[in-house]
Design an enzyme around this catalytic site. Structure first.
Site: not given
Lengths: 319, 319
Positions: A2, A6, A15, A51, A128
């Protein structure tokens, strides 16, 4: 892990204009944030902006990312018919935008900076798919596994087939390494991992095009390390819960990646430098250690502390 | 662990009349649910109905349990002044209602059924105090620890002093064992555990009245087992992430408790019996194994499966 995220204000600016999935699917934007993060941070390798769950879409699942709650799957896998409907052989390249981003990023990056491709591993993707999103106890996933082992193995076979395609497409597109993220596999006992997961991860890793090292990563895997090595990979990722020296002794001759606690990046330069020194001392400058965090950079992390970490590693490690 | 809980309809009926804290503080009700659960399930030992966080109230924290979100601390520890204000020496018995419940339960239980008292351990209590509730990454807790080690140690000393009082009061009131729950300590690296936590857990355990065995429990502690043993306890609790035989070999001469995955109780009798057999085989009928789950019973667990588990353990283990 990552690298672009953010915690960087430049990333947040991008974003603000585009949602997460758009960013993943736009090769120009994915290239931009990948290259920006790698160059700003001064890291020794770049990981493509993407991702771990993208492969779920071409398999037939509805994937969305909600603010604060993370990924949500609109049509989770619950019944035999759901498994049967899943597509596993999709196209020569199930995620062409990832391949395009890799080709562009490879051209944009300095040649001496390796580029890493990745995907989620079979267990983590299955969790998931079955839970419909993130989970704390993985009850639905384990129920599926314990009560319908036949369906479980059918599901993991389909996931594995799709994974082999996307990872090989990434390799063909020009990455220098691939990382398989089995982020949540540490919720399993060693016996369950060996029975329900290992054969599938092993098949994926053995089916990848040769010549590109595979990083096999998980968290809370302290009891699974030997089994992860058996499943395969040239590098085993370690989280911070393990002493790196003790883990490496157990693993024997193999490269390792890790293992600083990402929450340390919320502290200060004194503590970060102290802990970098401790980890490097524990690793004894043995060749084959890729210094990294034990898991991804957390969203609120001060970016300056990430730079302190990278400087400290460069300064203190054997070059 | 959590013998009486939301998975039992009789418990839910009591909870429909009284909130959780009321139930913990009413010795008659706490006795009723403790004895009911132990007798209905047919377990070999009973654990008093209480909560790991109750000691926070006499220390000066505002404790509430919200539906679905778990414990919330109204005035969390954030600054030096918060630590200074905390009370650590409260009274001879900081939780008299727990002592009363223990005395009543001891009288109500069959004499051959041991009664277990408990509390949260210093790290786990500190994490709730600082985060103000449950946490995923324990960022505030670790920041406190990394950036203000002086305050951190002062906080853990106060917690330890209070813990020694409450656990000794439980021993005086008649429990046959005490369990120290360091439920979240597995978020730490071994180096951080040794530096920031071990001395405090050790002090608590060494300060308990002799003659009553101490069960030292945590989850995700696969890399911490030797350090947990060093901190103390007559029994080390293991979660399901570890192979019980391998863990026991590392620990040497000490009793162990564990280690079935609680999510297995959502499966079926075939799978439960298969996994009980596996764990008992791994433990090789060695004396000093307390069969238990690796963590508490989850709220939605089918109670019949808990009974299947207990029957299976009784049937298959050496008596």
């Amino acid at each position: 892990m990552r690298q672009a995220g953010r915690y960087m204000k430049e990333y947040r600016a991008v974003r603000a204009q585009h949602d997460f999935l758009t960013l993943c699917k736009d090769a120009d934007l994915a290239t931009e944030v990948t290259v920006y993060a790698a160059e700003t941070l001064g890291v020794d390798a770049a990981i493509i902006f993407s991702d771990i769950l993208l492969i779920l879409e071409p398999m037939g699942l509805k994937l969305a990312y909600t603010q604060g709650e993370g990924p949500v799957i609109g049509n989770p896998i619950r019944h035999e018919r759901d498994v049967k409907k899943l597509k596993s052989v999709i196209a020569k390249d199930p995620l062409p935008f990832v391949s395009a981003a890799i080709r562009q990023t490879r051209r944009a990056l300095k040649p001496e900076i390796p580029l890493i491709g990745f995907s989620g591993a079979p267990f983590t993707l299955a969790s998931y798919m079955i839970e419909g999103g993130g989970s704390r106890h993985f009850i639905k996933t384990k129920m599926f596994m314990y009560t319908r082992p036949d369906l479980w193995h059918a599901l993991l076979q389909k996931i594995s087939a799709a994974l082999i395609q996307t990872l090989n497409a990434q390799i063909t597109s020009g990455v220098q390494a691939v990382q398989l993220f089995d982020s949540w596999v540490g919720c399993l006992s060693p016996a369950d991992y060996a029975q329900y997961v290992l054969p599938h991860s092993q098949r994926v890793i053995q089916s990848l095009k040769p010549g590109v090292p595979v990083i096999h990563f998980g968290t809370q895997t302290e009891s699974l390390l030997e089994l992860l090595k058996k499943a395969g990979g040239d590098v085993i990722g370690l989280d911070w819960r393990v002493n790196i020296k003790a883990a490496w002794q157990r693993l024997g001759t193999i490269a390792i990646q890790g293992n600083m606690d990402p929450t340390l990046l919320f502290s200060n330069s004194t503590e970060i430098r102290r802990q970098v020194r401790r980890i490097l001392q524990e690793a004894e400058n043995r060749p084959g250690h890729i210094f990294n965090l034990g898991h991804g950079v957390l969203p609120q992390t001060p970016v300056d502390n990430v730079k302190v970490l990278i400087e400290a590693v460069k300064e203190m490690s054997a070059r």
